[in-house]
Design an enzyme around this catalytic site. Structure first.
Site, PDB file in Angstrom:
ATOM      1  CD1 TRP A 101       7.069 -13.074  23.338  1.00  0.00           C
ATOM      2  CD2 TRP A 101       6.095 -12.761  21.356  1.00  0.00           C
ATOM      3  NE1 TRP A 101       6.089 -12.118  23.490  1.00  0.00           N
ATOM      4  CE2 TRP A 101       5.483 -11.911  22.300  1.00  0.00           C
ATOM      5  CE3 TRP A 101       5.638 -12.740  20.031  1.00  0.00           C
ATOM      6  CZ2 TRP A 101       4.435 -11.044  21.962  1.00  0.00           C
ATOM      7  CZ3 TRP A 101       4.594 -11.879  19.700  1.00  0.00           C
ATOM      8  CH2 TRP A 101       4.017 -11.057  20.653  1.00  0.00           C
ATOM      9  CG  ASP A 171      12.263 -11.718  19.779  1.00  0.00           C
ATOM     10  OD1 ASP A 171      12.461 -10.531  20.115  1.00  0.00           O
ATOM     11  OD2 ASP A 171      11.113 -12.189  19.604  1.00  0.00           O
ATOM     12  CE  LYS A 195       6.782  -5.984  23.925  1.00  0.00           C
ATOM     13  NZ  LYS A 195       6.934  -7.178  23.116  1.00  0.00           N
TER      14      LYS A 195
END
Ligand SMILES: *Cc1c(COP(=O)(O)O)cnc(C)c1O
Length: 361
Positions: A101, A171, A195
């Site tokens: 990511w 993030d 999530k």
């Protein structure tokens, strides 16, 4: 139909109470005679939904008044563009590189300027968090980018680097609302909802007011300007209305069940149960350095790909699904987000013990 224990890394399990309420309100939200999906985003009912969602998120995370909250679209991935487009001045960003990511965010930032990797755990396949004490930030960098919880590898930051006043961007897609955070330490926080919060597509941005300027890079599309979205209260165009509604229900559910601190205690209990089982096992072992273990994504393996496959197949027949590890890591990954009940983790641990007893060499 019986519900499974869904260990998916995302989109992921949601609280059953929330799904039931959404079902109850599907044909008519309150006395509107229509579904939230069918409702104008300018209607009184929706205005209340989005205002409540923001207020409840502010309460849950104790978001200071000098931060704006946005409900956007495009997933966390679009933030990989939006952040540099809006925050680049010298066009330099420092990255703490912890896996896939950050890699994607680095690729995107590099299109508009320079992405400098000031620390990385790539040398050991991203199985740990780099030392945060000796970071050398670039003089000229506009901000520092980190990924709080690394969904794929199963690592997490247990502390926040001291950036000496430099803007910190995090993030938090896979850890938001799972543990207390001090929002004031960050310039900008973003998270895809799928999530820990709600439906995919809805994206939450928490941004400090001094970072909201008209000083974005040339040719930045209107839709990618934070200033436009904050000026319009996330209503420049049609926001992801149904997604925001579900996020709002999840926020209310969290508030009713003790908030983020209570959720963190539950998450610690779940993660400890699973990690203790891994540490006690001769067959299964965790794949990351112990001090950096994620509370949300538990990655583990046996020494044999055959056994891993058998384990995953056997799990499925018992109603434990989506345990296969990410293709880049292999083995297993149990994502145990907020909405995964303790019973789900307990059942998984019992199955692991049975499996080990049955397949001992
Ligand atoms: C899932 C995830 C993303 C990507 O989210 P999208 O909504 O698919 O864009 C980014 N960062 C982290 C940490 C993630 O877990």
């Amino acid at each position: 139909m019986k519900r499974v224990f869904n260990f998916s890394a995302g989109p992921a399990v949601l609280p059953e109470e929330v799904l039931r309420q959404a079902a109850d309100e599907m044909l008519s939200y309150k006395d509107s005679g229509m579904s939230v999906m069918e409702m104008s985003h300018r209607s009184k009912d929706f205005e209340q939904i989005i205002n409540d969602a923001e207020a409840d998120l502010r309460t849950l995370l104790e978001i200071p008044d000098n931060y704006k909250v946005l409900f956007l679209q495009g997933g966390a991935t679009l933030q990989f563009s939006m952040v540099p487009l809006n925050l680049f001045k010298n066009k330099v960003v420092d990255f703490i590189h912890t896996g896939a990511w950050t890699e994607k965010a680095i690729a995107e930032a590099s299109r508009y300027g320079e992405a400098r990797i000031i620390a990385s755990s790539e040398d050991q396949a991203f199985t740990y968090i780099p030392d945060l004490n000796n970071l050398k930030f670039s003089e000229d960098s506009d901000y520092v980018h980190m990924v709080q919880n690394n969904t794929i590898y199963g690592t997490r930051f247990t502390s926040i680097p001291d950036t000496k006043g430099k803007v910190l961007v995090s993030d938090m897609s896979s850890n938001i609302l799972s543990e207390p955070i001090d929002v004031s330490k960050f310039g900008l926080i973003f998270a895809g909802a799928q999530k820990n919060i709600g439906p995919a597509g809805t994206t939450i941005v928490i941004i400090r007011e001094d970072l909201i300027t008209k000083d974005y890079l040339e040719h930045t599309p209107l839709m990618l300007q934070y200033k436009l979205h904050t000026d319009k209260g996330s209503m420049y165009n049609t926001p992801p209305t149904y997604g925001i509604y579900i996020c709002g229900l999840v926020f209310k559910h969290l508030l009713h069940t003790g908030g983020v601190i209570a959720m963190y205690q539950k998450n610690l209990k779940k993660a400890n149960l699973l990690y203790d089982a891994l540490d006690a096992s001769q067959m299964f072992h965790g794949t990351v350095r112990k001090v950096d273990r994620s509370l949300m994504n538990v990655t583990f393996k046996t020494d044999s790909e055959e056994l891993d496959k058998l384990f995953i197949a056997g799990a499925k027949t018992r109603g434990f699904v989506n345990l296969k590890g990410h293709r880049s890591v292999g083995g297993m990954r149990a994502s145990i987000y907020n909405a995964m009940p303790y019973e789900g983790v307990l059942a998984l641990v019992e199955y692991m013990k049975e499996f080990e007893a049955e397949h001992q060499s």
